[in-house]
Design a protein around this motif. Sequence first.
Motif, PDB file in Angstrom:
ATOM      1  N   SER A 215       0.818  -1.217   0.000  1.00  0.00           N
ATOM      2  CA  SER A 215       0.000   0.000   0.000  1.00  0.00           C
ATOM      3  C   SER A 215       0.851   1.267   0.000  1.00  0.00           C
ATOM      4  CB  SER A 215      -0.966   0.016   1.199  1.00  0.00           C
ATOM      5  OG  SER A 215      -0.291   0.221   2.424  1.00  0.00           O
ATOM      6  N   LEU A 216       2.129   1.178   0.357  1.00  0.00           N
ATOM      7  CA  LEU A 216       2.982   2.363   0.293  1.00  0.00           C
ATOM      8  C   LEU A 216       3.061   2.894  -1.131  1.00  0.00           C
ATOM      9  CD1 LEU A 216       4.802   4.267   1.924  1.00  0.00           C
ATOM     10  CD2 LEU A 216       6.732   2.771   1.375  1.00  0.00           C
ATOM     11  N   GLU A 217       2.947   2.016  -2.123  1.00  0.00           N
ATOM     12  CA  GLU A 217       2.985   2.427  -3.527  1.00  0.00           C
ATOM     13  C   GLU A 217       1.766   3.245  -3.934  1.00  0.00           C
ATOM     14  OE1 GLU A 217       4.474  -0.596  -6.450  1.00  0.00           O
ATOM     15  OE2 GLU A 217       4.187  -1.947  -4.749  1.00  0.00           O
ATOM     16  N   TRP A 218       0.693   3.138  -3.163  1.00  0.00           N
ATOM     17  CA  TRP A 218      -0.549   3.804  -3.549  1.00  0.00           C
ATOM     18  C   TRP A 218      -0.517   5.308  -3.314  1.00  0.00           C
ATOM     19  CZ3 TRP A 218      -4.128  -0.090  -0.479  1.00  0.00           C
ATOM     20  CH2 TRP A 218      -3.959  -1.383  -1.015  1.00  0.00           C
ATOM     21  N   CYS A 219       0.450   5.779  -2.547  1.00  0.00           N
ATOM     22  CA  CYS A 219       0.537   7.207  -2.227  1.00  0.00           C
ATOM     23  C   CYS A 219       0.612   8.032  -3.510  1.00  0.00           C
ATOM     24  CB  CYS A 219       1.777   7.456  -1.358  1.00  0.00           C
ATOM     25  SG  CYS A 219       2.116   9.206  -1.046  1.00  0.00           S
ATOM     26  N   TYR A 220      -0.208   9.084  -3.576  1.00  0.00           N
ATOM     27  CA  TYR A 220      -0.085   9.984  -4.726  1.00  0.00           C
ATOM     28  C   TYR A 220       0.219  11.413  -4.302  1.00  0.00           C
ATOM     29  CZ  TYR A 220      -5.193  11.005  -4.172  1.00  0.00           C
ATOM     30  OH  TYR A 220      -6.446  11.344  -3.718  1.00  0.00           O
ATOM     31  N   GLY A 221       0.844  11.526  -3.116  1.00  0.00           N
ATOM     32  CA  GLY A 221       1.443  12.784  -2.720  1.00  0.00           C
ATOM     33  C   GLY A 221       0.504  13.897  -2.343  1.00  0.00           C
ATOM     34  N   CYS A 222      -0.689  13.588  -1.853  1.00  0.00           N
ATOM     35  CA  CYS A 222      -1.630  14.652  -1.502  1.00  0.00           C
ATOM     36  C   CYS A 222      -1.203  15.395  -0.240  1.00  0.00           C
ATOM     37  CB  CYS A 222      -3.038  14.098  -1.333  1.00  0.00           C
ATOM     38  SG  CYS A 222      -3.275  13.119   0.179  1.00  0.00           S
ATOM     39  N   ASN A 223      -0.356  14.745   0.588  1.00  0.00           N
ATOM     40  CA  ASN A 223       0.236  15.364   1.771  1.00  0.00           C
ATOM     41  C   ASN A 223      -0.719  15.497   2.962  1.00  0.00           C
ATOM     42  OD1 ASN A 223       2.778  16.345   2.741  1.00  0.00           O
ATOM     43  ND2 ASN A 223       1.869  18.381   2.885  1.00  0.00           N
ATOM     44  N   LYS A 224      -1.893  14.878   2.909  1.00  0.00           N
ATOM     45  CA  LYS A 224      -2.802  14.981   4.051  1.00  0.00           C
ATOM     46  C   LYS A 224      -2.233  14.315   5.303  1.00  0.00           C
ATOM     47  CE  LYS A 224      -7.242  15.359   1.647  1.00  0.00           C
ATOM     48  NZ  LYS A 224      -8.600  14.777   1.467  1.00  0.00           N
ATOM     49  N   CYS A 225      -1.370  13.315   5.108  1.00  0.00           N
ATOM     50  CA  CYS A 225      -0.847  12.562   6.241  1.00  0.00           C
ATOM     51  C   CYS A 225       0.160  13.359   7.062  1.00  0.00           C
ATOM     52  CB  CYS A 225      -0.190  11.271   5.753  1.00  0.00           C
ATOM     53  SG  CYS A 225       1.162  11.535   4.566  1.00  0.00           S
ATOM     54  N   VAL A 226       0.919  14.226   6.427  1.00  0.00           N
ATOM     55  CA  VAL A 226       2.036  14.873   7.117  1.00  0.00           C
ATOM     56  C   VAL A 226       1.580  15.803   8.245  1.00  0.00           C
ATOM     57  CG1 VAL A 226       3.998  16.442   6.823  1.00  0.00           C
ATOM     58  CG2 VAL A 226       3.598  14.606   5.169  1.00  0.00           C
ATOM     59  N   PRO A 227       0.576  16.676   8.052  1.00  0.00           N
ATOM     60  CA  PRO A 227       0.186  17.558   9.151  1.00  0.00           C
ATOM     61  C   PRO A 227      -0.379  16.826  10.369  1.00  0.00           C
ATOM     62  CG  PRO A 227      -0.643  18.380   7.058  1.00  0.00           C
ATOM     63  CD  PRO A 227      -0.146  17.001   6.807  1.00  0.00           C
ATOM     64  N   VAL A 228      -0.928  15.624  10.191  1.00  0.00           N
ATOM     65  CA  VAL A 228      -1.501  14.902  11.333  1.00  0.00           C
ATOM     66  C   VAL A 228      -0.525  13.896  11.935  1.00  0.00           C
ATOM     67  CG1 VAL A 228      -3.824  15.159  10.396  1.00  0.00           C
ATOM     68  CG2 VAL A 228      -2.549  13.053   9.934  1.00  0.00           C
ATOM     69  N   CYS A 229       0.651  13.735  11.329  1.00  0.00           N
ATOM     70  CA  CYS A 229       1.629  12.784  11.846  1.00  0.00           C
ATOM     71  C   CYS A 229       2.294  13.367  13.089  1.00  0.00           C
ATOM     72  CB  CYS A 229       2.684  12.482  10.781  1.00  0.00           C
ATOM     73  SG  CYS A 229       4.016  11.410  11.387  1.00  0.00           S
ATOM     74  N   PRO A 230       2.206  12.707  14.242  1.00  0.00           N
ATOM     75  CA  PRO A 230       2.805  13.267  15.459  1.00  0.00           C
ATOM     76  C   PRO A 230       4.317  13.381  15.376  1.00  0.00           C
ATOM     77  CG  PRO A 230       2.074  11.007  15.823  1.00  0.00           C
ATOM     78  CD  PRO A 230       1.530  11.415  14.497  1.00  0.00           C
ATOM     79  N   VAL A 231       4.952  12.485  14.624  1.00  0.00           N
ATOM     80  CA  VAL A 231       6.412  12.531  14.525  1.00  0.00           C
ATOM     81  C   VAL A 231       6.855  13.728  13.686  1.00  0.00           C
ATOM     82  CG1 VAL A 231       8.488  11.221  13.930  1.00  0.00           C
ATOM     83  CG2 VAL A 231       6.469  10.016  14.754  1.00  0.00           C
ATOM     84  N   ASP A 232       6.074  14.100  12.687  1.00  0.00           N
ATOM     85  CA  ASP A 232       6.460  15.226  11.844  1.00  0.00           C
ATOM     86  C   ASP A 232       6.490  16.525  12.633  1.00  0.00           C
ATOM     87  OD1 ASP A 232       7.006  16.189   8.996  1.00  0.00           O
ATOM     88  OD2 ASP A 232       5.350  17.503   9.592  1.00  0.00           O
ATOM     89  N   LEU A 233       5.681  16.629  13.675  1.00  0.00           N
ATOM     90  CA  LEU A 233       5.660  17.854  14.469  1.00  0.00           C
ATOM     91  C   LEU A 233       6.935  18.031  15.284  1.00  0.00           C
ATOM     92  CD1 LEU A 233       1.974  17.990  15.731  1.00  0.00           C
ATOM     93  CD2 LEU A 233       3.027  19.257  13.871  1.00  0.00           C
ATOM     94  N   VAL A 234       7.677  16.948  15.458  1.00  0.00           N
ATOM     95  CA  VAL A 234       8.946  17.048  16.190  1.00  0.00           C
ATOM     96  C   VAL A 234      10.123  16.605  15.317  1.00  0.00           C
ATOM     97  CG1 VAL A 234       7.873  16.778  18.444  1.00  0.00           C
ATOM     98  CG2 VAL A 234       8.611  14.747  17.200  1.00  0.00           C
ATOM     99  N   GLY A 235       9.882  16.455  14.017  1.00  0.00           N
ATOM    100  CA  GLY A 235      10.935  16.012  13.110  1.00  0.00           C
ATOM    101  C   GLY A 235      10.511  16.178  11.666  1.00  0.00           C
ATOM    102  N   GLU A 236      11.013  15.309  10.809  1.00  0.00           N
ATOM    103  CA  GLU A 236      10.654  15.298   9.387  1.00  0.00           C
ATOM    104  C   GLU A 236      10.127  13.912   9.076  1.00  0.00           C
ATOM    105  OE1 GLU A 236      10.589  17.404   6.845  1.00  0.00           O
ATOM    106  OE2 GLU A 236      11.146  19.119   8.091  1.00  0.00           O
ATOM    107  N   TYR A 237       8.806  13.789   8.943  1.00  0.00           N
ATOM    108  CA  TYR A 237       8.239  12.450   8.838  1.00  0.00           C
ATOM    109  C   TYR A 237       6.907  12.466   8.106  1.00  0.00           C
ATOM    110  CZ  TYR A 237       8.531   7.583  10.375  1.00  0.00           C
ATOM    111  OH  TYR A 237       8.685   6.214  10.402  1.00  0.00           O
ATOM    112  N   GLY A 238       6.286  11.310   8.051  1.00  0.00           N
ATOM    113  CA  GLY A 238       5.000  11.146   7.396  1.00  0.00           C
ATOM    114  C   GLY A 238       5.085  10.145   6.259  1.00  0.00           C
ATOM    115  N   PRO A 239       4.019   9.395   6.000  1.00  0.00           N
ATOM    116  CA  PRO A 239       4.026   8.407   4.920  1.00  0.00           C
ATOM    117  C   PRO A 239       4.417   8.972   3.566  1.00  0.00           C
ATOM    118  CG  PRO A 239       2.125   8.070   6.323  1.00  0.00           C
ATOM    119  CD  PRO A 239       2.789   9.328   6.798  1.00  0.00           C
ATOM    120  N   ARG A 240       3.978  10.198   3.240  1.00  0.00           N
ATOM    121  CA  ARG A 240       4.333  10.773   1.942  1.00  0.00           C
ATOM    122  C   ARG A 240       5.848  10.959   1.838  1.00  0.00           C
ATOM    123  NH1 ARG A 240       6.115  15.105  -0.351  1.00  0.00           N
ATOM    124  NH2 ARG A 240       6.239  16.207   1.617  1.00  0.00           N
ATOM    125  N   LYS A 241       6.457  11.378   2.924  1.00  0.00           N
ATOM    126  CA  LYS A 241       7.905  11.583   2.916  1.00  0.00           C
ATOM    127  C   LYS A 241       8.642  10.251   2.831  1.00  0.00           C
ATOM    128  CE  LYS A 241       7.614  15.976   5.395  1.00  0.00           C
ATOM    129  NZ  LYS A 241       8.029  16.769   6.569  1.00  0.00           N
TER     130      LYS A 241
END
Length: 438
Positions: A66-92
């Motif tokens: 399912s990682l291949e299904w990502c089409y880069g909409c970026n909705k995941c990054v703002p809600v990812c708790p790790v991204d708020l303290v780093g650089e993370y998220g499924p899109r990344k």
Amino acid sequence: MPIGGRKVSPTAVEKESAVVASPISGREVELPAMWNRMFEPRVLSDYGPDGFARLRDMAGGGGTESLEWCYGCNKCVPVCPVDLVGEYGPRKIHRKVQTGVDLLEDPDLWLCTTCGNCLRVCPKEVDMIQIMPEAREGALAEGNVPSELQDVFQKTFRYGNALGENPRRRAQWTRDAGVPVKVLPKDPSPVDVLFYVEDYWSYHPRGQEAARAFARVATALGVDFGILGHEEKTLGDSQRLAGEKGLFDSLVEDVAATLSKYEFNRIVTPDPHGFNALVKEYPKRGHTFEVLHYTQLLAPLVDRIEWQRELNLTVTFHDPCYLGRHNGEYDAPRTLINAIPGIELVEMGRCRENGYCCGGGGGGMWLDGFTRDHTTERLSERRVREAAATGADTLVVCCPYEVSRFEDAAKSTGNDHLKVRDIIEIIDEAMGHGPAAS
């Protein structure tokens, strides 16, 4: 253009300079050579499918694709708790794999807490809850595992618990409970509730306080319950999510064999991770039980509680990811909190479905040292700051991982005034037991 059935990269034509005239104003703009490339078609050739193919072909298989299904909409990054303290998220992560990073050897593999918030918003249903455990299993097979996590796996294998404690000490917390607690190996008579205490309420000093509070409250409400004592082993969901599927399967067999020895109607546990395992994973392996989190057991009984004290507390509540987002239970804890006399509940901005993660899920409970090198602060510290910002004097939780995590975070962030307590401890105090009674 296709030549001989294959696409070939176009030849870039670059000029020393270019003059472009605006079709509206007619004003001419001179562009340097580096800008010329935008006027020629280009084939994107800086990525390939190899990284995804490796994940897709891994043993276990069903979710990593399912990682291949990502089409880069970026909705995941703002809600990812790790991204708020780093650089993370499924899109990344998708982009890194796309550009050749081997996820099985990258630190990103171990930073995900499998909190599930990305899946909640993903229109393509990229499922990190399946991707991460399967990828981690592959990394373990290659010997790529943080030392902190390897230590926990070894302790779990040897002792049946993540803390490496002697199994015969599992029931020691009952000695100071103030009420009799039935230990089934000593008294195997049938019970209504098998109370599955799990590791942190069995061994951790702060967890033991909550376990004793539960025993007093359940006894006062007439709940017929017993514990497994030294026969109890961890249900193993966090170990599974951290990639040790083989260890988890072994634990399932041992736990199921132990449970088959006793008569009970339902299992109650304080641990959302253990709850998740019993509800979702054990049935896949042929073991189905009626399972409740302790808040779900007590919420319908709240009218029977005889309150002895009115507490003057302003509290805020942290939703456990594996009770809330993963299993949809948001109301039972709040029913209990709102029933306690003198309690005012103020919600944090990130709550319920969008609750922030404490950082303990998916093996994160044992990876604080590892994640420190890849984030600006621990997730628990970020969450404590959010709790303190509400003006509450108490952060209330209902997961065994969280009391110790948040108490440490309150000290490290300078928010020592913020008390951290399990809901059951506050109920116990309001019923006439606990700190105010001494």
